[in-house]
Scaffold this active site. Structure first.
Site, short mmCIF file in Angstrom:
data_model
loop_
_atom_site.label_atom_id
_atom_site.label_comp_id
_atom_site.label_asym_id
_atom_site.label_seq_id
_atom_site.Cartn_x
_atom_site.Cartn_y
_atom_site.Cartn_z
CG HIS A 51 -2.06 -0.93 1.14
ND1 HIS A 51 -3.09 -0.92 2.05
CD2 HIS A 51 -2.36 -1.89 0.25
CE1 HIS A 51 -3.98 -1.83 1.73
NE2 HIS A 51 -3.57 -2.45 0.63
CD GLU A 53 -1.18 4.44 3.87
OE1 GLU A 53 -2.23 5.04 4.15
OE2 GLU A 53 -1.14 3.50 3.05
CB SER A 78 -8.64 6.99 5.95
OG SER A 78 -8.73 6.59 7.28
CB CYS A 80 -6.03 -0.25 5.24
SG CYS A 80 -4.35 -0.93 5.07
CB CYS A 83 -1.26 1.41 6.28
SG CYS A 83 -1.01 0.71 4.63
#
Length: 146
Positions: A51, A53, A78, A80, A83
């Site tokens: 992802h 991040e 935002s 998950c 992350c």
């Protein structure tokens, strides 16, 4: 919040989109300097974990624990569960979120664990995700585990 850091995260998201991936970007900032940047690379690298991040953390490289505890993480969406877990594991104290209208991650968990979470509801981030989700619902649902 520094606008240039959110802009860098958005640029990462757009790079991911241009590569055929999901437009989520992130940057890790230490002492007003970007030390890691990344974007969602699940499609491009056939990855289960990259992802935005996670890619930014990976690209920052191995760092001493005290560095993470002084960082801010900027992300276009935002975070998950995965992350957010990494944010907690490394003790990152502040997360600046571009938007949480299209997806609400684990912001409450982060706050409960002492992380300062700032949500900007940035119109560019919202539009980018809404357009992607409308055009690629199956890929989006795969990315968030639905």
């Amino acid at each position: 919040m520094k606008a240039e850091f959110l802009k860098a995260a958005i640029d990462e998201a757009l790079e991911g989109l241009e590569e055929g991936g999901i437009p989520i970007g992130s940057v890790l900032v230490f002492q007003d300097e970007i030390i890691g940047r990344g974007h969602n690379r699940r499609v491009q690298d056939d990855s289960t974990v990259l992802h935005g991040e996670m890619d930014a953390l990976e690209n920052a490289g191995r760092l001493p624990a005290h560095i993470y505890r002084e960082c801010e993480l900027y992300t276009t969406l935002s975070p998950c569960s995965m992350c957010s877990g990494a944010i907690l594991l490394y003790g990152i104290p502040k997360v600046i979120v571009g938007e949480n209208r299209t997806f609400m991650g684990e912001e409450e968990l982060l706050r409960e664990r002492g992380v300062q979470v700032e949500v900007l509801q940035d119109e560019d981030c919202i539009a980018m995700m809404q357009e992607f989700i409308n055009e690629h619902p199956d890929l989006w649902n795969e990315d968030i585990g639905e």
